[in-house]
Design a protein around this motif. Structure first.
Motif, PDB file in Angstrom:
ATOM      1  N   THR A  14      -7.385   1.891  -4.163  1.00  0.00           N
ATOM      2  CA  THR A  14      -6.140   2.375  -4.742  1.00  0.00           C
ATOM      3  C   THR A  14      -6.006   1.878  -6.178  1.00  0.00           C
ATOM      4  O   THR A  14      -6.288   0.723  -6.466  1.00  0.00           O
ATOM      5  N   VAL A  15      -5.564   2.767  -7.064  1.00  0.00           N
ATOM      6  CA  VAL A  15      -5.332   2.386  -8.450  1.00  0.00           C
ATOM      7  C   VAL A  15      -3.993   1.660  -8.537  1.00  0.00           C
ATOM      8  O   VAL A  15      -2.967   2.182  -8.121  1.00  0.00           O
ATOM      9  N   VAL A  31       0.826  -1.205   0.000  1.00  0.00           N
ATOM     10  CA  VAL A  31       0.000   0.000   0.000  1.00  0.00           C
ATOM     11  C   VAL A  31       0.863   1.259   0.000  1.00  0.00           C
ATOM     12  O   VAL A  31       0.568   2.223  -0.701  1.00  0.00           O
ATOM     13  N   ARG A  32       1.958   1.260   0.740  1.00  0.00           N
ATOM     14  CA  ARG A  32       2.821   2.437   0.810  1.00  0.00           C
ATOM     15  C   ARG A  32       3.367   2.790  -0.577  1.00  0.00           C
ATOM     16  O   ARG A  32       3.355   3.937  -0.993  1.00  0.00           O
ATOM     17  N   ILE A  33       3.823   1.788  -1.327  1.00  0.00           N
ATOM     18  CA  ILE A  33       4.330   2.034  -2.673  1.00  0.00           C
ATOM     19  C   ILE A  33       3.204   2.515  -3.573  1.00  0.00           C
ATOM     20  O   ILE A  33       3.377   3.447  -4.356  1.00  0.00           O
ATOM     21  N   SER A  34       2.036   1.913  -3.432  1.00  0.00           N
ATOM     22  CA  SER A  34       0.895   2.296  -4.260  1.00  0.00           C
ATOM     23  C   SER A  34       0.504   3.754  -4.012  1.00  0.00           C
ATOM     24  O   SER A  34       0.227   4.492  -4.950  1.00  0.00           O
ATOM     25  N   ILE A  35       0.494   4.174  -2.772  1.00  0.00           N
ATOM     26  CA  ILE A  35       0.180   5.562  -2.439  1.00  0.00           C
ATOM     27  C   ILE A  35       1.249   6.482  -3.005  1.00  0.00           C
ATOM     28  O   ILE A  35       0.956   7.533  -3.565  1.00  0.00           O
ATOM     29  N   TRP A  36       2.512   6.069  -2.905  1.00  0.00           N
ATOM     30  CA  TRP A  36       3.606   6.868  -3.441  1.00  0.00           C
ATOM     31  C   TRP A  36       3.450   7.043  -4.947  1.00  0.00           C
ATOM     32  O   TRP A  36       3.642   8.119  -5.480  1.00  0.00           O
ATOM     33  N   TYR A  39     -10.377   8.919 -12.135  1.00  0.00           N
ATOM     34  CA  TYR A  39      -9.950   9.169 -13.505  1.00  0.00           C
ATOM     35  C   TYR A  39      -8.901  10.266 -13.615  1.00  0.00           C
ATOM     36  O   TYR A  39      -8.146  10.308 -14.575  1.00  0.00           O
ATOM     37  N   GLN A  40      -8.801  11.130 -12.628  1.00  0.00           N
ATOM     38  CA  GLN A  40      -7.678  12.061 -12.583  1.00  0.00           C
ATOM     39  C   GLN A  40      -6.390  11.278 -12.315  1.00  0.00           C
ATOM     40  O   GLN A  40      -5.360  11.545 -12.922  1.00  0.00           O
ATOM     41  N   VAL A  41      -6.466  10.307 -11.421  1.00  0.00           N
ATOM     42  CA  VAL A  41      -5.308   9.460 -11.127  1.00  0.00           C
ATOM     43  C   VAL A  41      -4.931   8.648 -12.362  1.00  0.00           C
ATOM     44  O   VAL A  41      -3.763   8.571 -12.746  1.00  0.00           O
ATOM     45  N   LYS A  42      -5.923   8.048 -13.019  1.00  0.00           N
ATOM     46  CA  LYS A  42      -5.649   7.250 -14.215  1.00  0.00           C
ATOM     47  C   LYS A  42      -5.071   8.120 -15.336  1.00  0.00           C
ATOM     48  O   LYS A  42      -4.177   7.694 -16.063  1.00  0.00           O
ATOM     49  N   ALA A  43      -5.565   9.350 -15.486  1.00  0.00           N
ATOM     50  CA  ALA A  43      -5.021  10.266 -16.494  1.00  0.00           C
ATOM     51  C   ALA A  43      -3.555  10.568 -16.194  1.00  0.00           C
ATOM     52  O   ALA A  43      -2.715  10.595 -17.105  1.00  0.00           O
ATOM     53  N   ALA A  44      -3.239  10.768 -14.933  1.00  0.00           N
ATOM     54  CA  ALA A  44      -1.849  11.028 -14.542  1.00  0.00           C
ATOM     55  C   ALA A  44      -0.968   9.814 -14.841  1.00  0.00           C
ATOM     56  O   ALA A  44       0.158   9.954 -15.326  1.00  0.00           O
ATOM     57  N   PHE A  45      -1.469   8.632 -14.564  1.00  0.00           N
ATOM     58  CA  PHE A  45      -0.723   7.424 -14.892  1.00  0.00           C
ATOM     59  C   PHE A  45      -0.471   7.336 -16.399  1.00  0.00           C
ATOM     60  O   PHE A  45       0.643   7.036 -16.831  1.00  0.00           O
TER      61      PHE A  45
END
Length: 178
Positions: free
Chosen positions: A146-147, A3-8, A27-33
């Motif tokens: 978490t994405v 989880v820590r890596i995922s949050i990072w 979708y903001q997170v997915k767009a950033a990815f």
């Protein structure tokens, strides 16, 4: 991936895109990815006509991003290439796309879509449970809010894409169904 890596990763993706919103939606997170994938993927030379061609991100199916994808890549460049975002109504129109996001609205046609995309140099990105195992390159998976990402390295190799070991180290590796 813990989880820590995922949050990072999520924080890194947002910080590198300049997102300033207090509340960040999925979708903001997915767009950033998606934007950041362009920094860690190497396309074959034939994926672009010229050295200055933009990286074209195409969305196939219903667009869940709203304006988030356009806002994320607006004014950004990777290796001297700007970005264009296009909405597609069918997979044959994927010619000219370097990144193809296949919306979950297309889940019933997923196998057909992935088998129809024969063009090398297309990074397919999806968000359905079987996307990577059906032959998509990168899949978004939501775990505990978490994405996370899954990568099918065989599909990437078939598309002649080279994915950085840094990105692979953050992903769950998935094999295609035999």
């Amino acid at each position: 991936m813990n989880v820590r890596i995922s949050i990072w990763i999520a924080a890194w993706a947002l910080l590198t895109t300049g997102a300033r919103a207090q509340v960040v939606n999925e979708y903001q997170v997915k767009a950033a990815f998606i934007y950041n994938f362009s920094k860690f993927v190497e396309w074959p030379p034939q994926a672009f006509k010229t050295a200055k061609d933009p990286i074209t991100i195409c969305v196939l199916g219903q667009n869940p991003f709203g304006n988030a994808l356009e806002e994320t890549v607006s004014g950004k460049m990777v290796e001297g290439r700007a970005f264009i975002v296009r909405q597609l109504s069918s997979e044959p129109a994927a010619t000219g796309c370097q990144i193809l996001f296949v919306s979950s609205s297309e889940r019933n046609r997923l196998h057909s879509i992935l088998s129809d995309i024969k063009t090398t140099g297309v990074l397919t990105v999806g968000e359905t449970e079987t996307f990577a195992s059906e032959g998509g390159v990168i899949n978004f998976k939501i775990e505990a809010g978490t994405v996370r990402i899954q990568v099918n390295v065989d599909a990437a190799e078939q598309a002649k894409l080279r994915i950085s070991s840094r990105l692979l180290s953050l992903a769950q590796i998935v094999k295609s169904k035999q």
